[in-house]
Write a protein that holds these residues in place. Sequence first.
Motif, PDB file in Angstrom:
ATOM      1  N   LYS A 281      20.464 -27.138  47.918  1.00  0.00           N
ATOM      2  CA  LYS A 281      20.827 -27.203  49.333  1.00  0.00           C
ATOM      3  C   LYS A 281      21.516 -28.517  49.676  1.00  0.00           C
ATOM      4  O   LYS A 281      22.560 -28.541  50.349  1.00  0.00           O
ATOM      5  N   GLN A 282      20.955 -29.608  49.200  1.00  0.00           N
ATOM      6  CA  GLN A 282      21.476 -30.922  49.568  1.00  0.00           C
ATOM      7  C   GLN A 282      22.771 -31.274  48.867  1.00  0.00           C
ATOM      8  O   GLN A 282      23.573 -32.059  49.375  1.00  0.00           O
ATOM      9  N   SER A 283      22.995 -30.681  47.689  1.00  0.00           N
ATOM     10  CA  SER A 283      24.234 -30.947  46.953  1.00  0.00           C
ATOM     11  C   SER A 283      25.337 -29.958  47.298  1.00  0.00           C
ATOM     12  O   SER A 283      26.514 -30.205  47.035  1.00  0.00           O
ATOM     13  N   GLY A 284      24.933 -28.824  47.868  1.00  0.00           N
ATOM     14  CA  GLY A 284      25.907 -27.785  48.172  1.00  0.00           C
ATOM     15  C   GLY A 284      26.363 -27.020  46.941  1.00  0.00           C
ATOM     16  O   GLY A 284      27.312 -26.243  46.990  1.00  0.00           O
ATOM     17  N   ASN A 285      25.664 -27.229  45.823  1.00  0.00           N
ATOM     18  CA  ASN A 285      26.008 -26.564  44.560  1.00  0.00           C
ATOM     19  C   ASN A 285      24.865 -25.631  44.175  1.00  0.00           C
ATOM     20  O   ASN A 285      23.753 -26.067  43.914  1.00  0.00           O
ATOM     21  N   THR A 286      25.136 -24.327  44.148  1.00  0.00           N
ATOM     22  CA  THR A 286      24.086 -23.346  43.860  1.00  0.00           C
ATOM     23  C   THR A 286      24.003 -22.988  42.383  1.00  0.00           C
ATOM     24  O   THR A 286      23.271 -22.066  42.014  1.00  0.00           O
ATOM     25  N   ASP A 287      24.713 -23.703  41.532  1.00  0.00           N
ATOM     26  CA  ASP A 287      24.645 -23.435  40.099  1.00  0.00           C
ATOM     27  C   ASP A 287      23.299 -23.911  39.550  1.00  0.00           C
ATOM     28  O   ASP A 287      22.944 -25.093  39.675  1.00  0.00           O
ATOM     29  N   LEU A 288      22.539 -22.999  38.944  1.00  0.00           N
ATOM     30  CA  LEU A 288      21.193 -23.325  38.473  1.00  0.00           C
ATOM     31  C   LEU A 288      21.209 -24.374  37.375  1.00  0.00           C
ATOM     32  O   LEU A 288      20.382 -25.285  37.365  1.00  0.00           O
ATOM     33  N   ALA A 289      22.166 -24.258  36.447  1.00  0.00           N
ATOM     34  CA  ALA A 289      22.236 -25.218  35.339  1.00  0.00           C
ATOM     35  C   ALA A 289      22.473 -26.630  35.867  1.00  0.00           C
ATOM     36  O   ALA A 289      21.855 -27.597  35.402  1.00  0.00           O
ATOM     37  N   ALA A 290      23.342 -26.744  36.859  1.00  0.00           N
ATOM     38  CA  ALA A 290      23.629 -28.057  37.446  1.00  0.00           C
ATOM     39  C   ALA A 290      22.409 -28.604  38.176  1.00  0.00           C
ATOM     40  O   ALA A 290      22.093 -29.797  38.082  1.00  0.00           O
ATOM     41  N   ALA A 291      21.698 -27.723  38.886  1.00  0.00           N
ATOM     42  CA  ALA A 291      20.506 -28.161  39.623  1.00  0.00           C
ATOM     43  C   ALA A 291      19.401 -28.597  38.665  1.00  0.00           C
ATOM     44  O   ALA A 291      18.719 -29.600  38.904  1.00  0.00           O
TER      45      ALA A 291
END
Length: 342
Positions: A281-291
């Motif tokens: 949510k805070q990064s705006g990136n919904t990619d699971l690997a990146a999270a």
Amino acid sequence: MKATRYSRLLKALTLVTLLAAGSAQAAERYVFISHAPDSDSWWSVVRNSLKGAAEDFKVSVDYRNPPTGDLADMARLIEQAAAQNYDGVVTTIADFNVLQGAIQKITDKHIPLITANSGTAEQSDKLGAIMHVGQEEYAAGFGAGERAKQDGVKSFVCVNHYATNPASFERCRGFGDALGVDFKTSTIDTGIDPAQIEAMTSAYLRRNPGTQAIFTLGPVSAQGALQAVKKMDLKGKIYFATMDLSNEISRGIKDGTIAFAVDQQPYLQGYIPIAIMAIMKQSGNTDLAAATAAFKANPVVKKRLEGYGLNPIYGPRNISSGPGFVTRDNIQKVERYSGQYR
């Protein structure tokens, strides 16, 4: 001139007020919904982990559970969460069939969903969850059974205090399969009352005097079973293994009553889902690997997990919190955080 300065000051104060209000409204809200009744003390560690995640990621986290463990009540809590428009929902999969419809209300509204604790990775995927964090129940039971088999155990009784949760039987089945024993004839449904657990365990052992091991599914069933062992003078005469930890279980391990406890690191089951959703949510990136990569690299996360000796097992999609085994050899390390972080 004074009027101009006053006007500018008023505008500045208004802007600050609006920003503050916007910031307050923007704080993310998450909820963790479990199947556990109020009487199950094991979940205090999960609740503690939610506070840690809220603190580390500056979010709001609610905990909801059906007071008596009734799964119909749990389904209603999930439906309520969908209506309240949380920024993310974490739920256990106590019974896939009972909860599937309620959980769909979450995913239909495109609210991020992570499953934790009970259920399987396959069920989590079918429900549309981002990921699953927990300990695979059958694998945990099987691992416990293998350990008992190595110690010479050939027969057992599985003391199931939460038979209304189908996933609990997977622990019994795994233990039985490892021993080559039919778990159905070796499992008793005791309910959650300690006195009843004690009475039913004692009755089973009297009817089946050749039983070599007791396998309990957590602190609730362990408490009553330990009383049965004490009153029947079976300490050191019957093999005792259990899932999860509590102060009473720790004492049993130290005094030799309990051979081992299976540690599924419940702190991870609450902390990781909230952290992953907050990072997305805070990064705006919904990619699971990146999270997941960001989670592993986060210095605050590293300090918290390493500080309490917590070790998640990272998979390509899901994260396993166990199983691990607590014995007399490592109990001193683990019990230091028992009930709070372990």
